[in-house]
Write a protein that holds these residues in place. Structure first.
Motif, PDB file in Angstrom:
ATOM      1  N   GLY A 215     -43.371  69.923  29.530  1.00 59.75           N
ATOM      2  CA  GLY A 215     -44.312  69.627  30.589  1.00 59.75           C
ATOM      3  C   GLY A 215     -44.464  70.821  31.517  1.00 59.75           C
ATOM      4  O   GLY A 215     -43.554  71.647  31.641  1.00 59.75           O
ATOM      5  N   HIS A 216     -45.633  70.926  32.137  1.00 57.30           N
ATOM      6  CA  HIS A 216     -45.893  72.043  33.047  1.00 57.30           C
ATOM      7  C   HIS A 216     -46.728  71.553  34.216  1.00 57.30           C
ATOM      8  O   HIS A 216     -47.229  70.425  34.209  1.00 57.30           O
ATOM      9  N   CYS A 272     -46.571  77.721  37.354  1.00 59.39           N
ATOM     10  CA  CYS A 272     -46.010  76.439  36.931  1.00 59.39           C
ATOM     11  C   CYS A 272     -44.797  76.172  37.812  1.00 59.39           C
ATOM     12  O   CYS A 272     -43.925  77.019  37.962  1.00 59.39           O
ATOM     13  N   ILE A 274     -42.532  73.817  37.362  1.00 62.53           N
ATOM     14  CA  ILE A 274     -41.334  73.278  36.717  1.00 62.53           C
ATOM     15  C   ILE A 274     -40.210  74.310  36.852  1.00 62.53           C
ATOM     16  O   ILE A 274     -40.428  75.505  36.642  1.00 62.53           O
ATOM     17  N   HIS A 277     -39.697  77.918  35.205  1.00 61.61           N
ATOM     18  CA  HIS A 277     -40.833  78.404  34.418  1.00 61.61           C
ATOM     19  C   HIS A 277     -41.495  79.620  35.063  1.00 61.61           C
ATOM     20  O   HIS A 277     -41.800  80.600  34.386  1.00 61.61           O
ATOM     21  N   MET A 282     -44.202  82.293  33.952  1.00 63.36           N
ATOM     22  CA  MET A 282     -45.301  81.337  33.815  1.00 63.36           C
ATOM     23  C   MET A 282     -46.166  81.362  35.076  1.00 63.36           C
ATOM     24  O   MET A 282     -46.004  80.546  35.986  1.00 63.36           O
TER      25      MET A 282
HETATM   26 CU   LIG Z   1     -44.219  75.321  32.904  1.00 64.61          CU
END
Ligand SMILES: [Cu+2]
Length: 343
Positions: A215-216, A272, A274, A277, A282
């Motif tokens: 998931g992101h 992102c 998360i 990440h 990311m």
């Molecule tokens: Cu991510």
């Protein structure tokens, strides 16, 4: 005057430590001069453009093996011709699934991939000998907006080696539309988006497709020209709520629209959220109404670049001045001695 006799040998000796110190300074300075050169954004994977209907796209088939670009956006309600070019020395195919949202699994054997397409059909299936070109004419109606169709090469083991891609069908909503993909290698593909809106504010819609299982989020800064760091983004977004914070579920092929409004031109960073990440790279930049910087130049064959040369020239100049000053210092007449007791 004993001082006077020694003086001629002194200038060089006095200059030497200055010269050495200056050279040391220069050697310390060089890397920092080089470091001052601003590194441009993370390696450019691709630039998404605002979609124009009936725009033709070129997709190269390479021996890596890969499709370049890997992700193609097609607006619903229009026809698009994909110009397919085999730039390699091996045969490849462009075989586009007719099943929206269906994903091929890398663990599938070539036979399993073939039987998937035989069973479910294709929207295009073009075989290209080395050096040849072909076309895939695609039309998606409005009801297919937001759908994603996978394409692959059916030459055995090319798909399994990474020769696949996605056609992302976007909606026909006015405004700027872009597509973006998230990957399990913790990256946005592309990591550079651009748009040149005719007016502000402008409504932006980004179709985000998750190719992987993680998931992101797609979380974009509300202020332009702010560069976030993995260490400060949480505090930043607490103080400056993002333009949009979309969750992309961890499921291959899942698509999410990130809709937001941009109030003026500039460069808007997206990340992102998360954990870990962003720190792994990311993030990306959305250039709105401003030019996208040229990709980093190919590595130069020069041993040092001009910035380093200029920096070292300046520092060496300082070294020479110091050396000169210190050698001259010895030549100035000594201060007159305090009057001796006998005068
Ligand atoms: Cu991510």
């Amino acid at each position: 005057m004993t001082d006077g006799r020694r003086r001629p040998s002194r200038p060089l000796r006095r200059a030497l430590p200055w010269l050495l110190a200056s050279l040391l300074l220069a050697s310390i300075g060089l890397p920092s001069v080089a470091g001052l050169r601003v590194v441009s954004v993370a390696p450019e994977v691709g630039v998404a453009h605002p979609l124009a209907s009936s725009e033709n796209r070129t997709v190269n088939l390479t021996d890596r093996p890969s499709f370049t670009p890997q992700f193609v956006s097609v607006p619903a309600g229009t026809s698009v011709s994909l110009h397919l070019v085999n730039v390699g020395a091996y045969p490849h195919t462009f075989t586009l699934s007719a099943t929206p949202g269906a994903r091929l699994l890398p663990s599938w054997t070539p036979t399993a991939v073939d039987s998937f397409f035989e069973k479910n059909g294709t929207l295009a299936n073009v075989s290209l000998a080395p050096g040849t070109e072909g076309w895939a004419n695609l039309t998606f109606n409005a009801s297919e907006a937001l759908d994603t169709f996978e394409f692959a090469s059916l030459v055995p083991y090319q798909f399994q080696s990474g020769m696949w891609g996605l056609v992302n069908v976007t909606s026909t909503t006015p405004g700027v539309e872009l597509s973006e993909n998230t990957t399990d290698s913790l990256s946005f593909v592309p990591n550079v988006l651009s748009a040149s809106p005719a007016h502000y504010p402008v409504v932006v819609a980004v179709l985000i497709t998750n190719e992987g299982n993680f998931g992101h989020t797609f979380t974009i800064a509300p202020q332009s020209n702010v560069t976030l760091l993995p260490t400060n983004y949480s505090a930043y977004f607490s103080a400056h709520p993002p333009l949009v914070n979309s969750n992309i579920p961890g499921q291959p092929g899942r698509t999410v629209w990130a809709n937001f409004t941009v109030f003026g031109p500039g460069v808007y960073q997206y990340i992102c959220e998360i954990s870990g990440h962003f720190a792994n790279g990311m993030y990306g930049f959305f250039y709105v109404g401003v030019p996208v910087p040229a990709p980093p130049p190919a590595p130069s064959t020069a041993i040092v670049d001009s910035g380093v040369l200029v920096g070292s020239a300046i520092l060496l100049g300082i070294a020479v001045v110091f050396a000169g000053m210190s050698s001259l210092a010895g030549r100035f007449p000594p201060r007159s001695n305090p009057p001796g007791p006998h005068s």
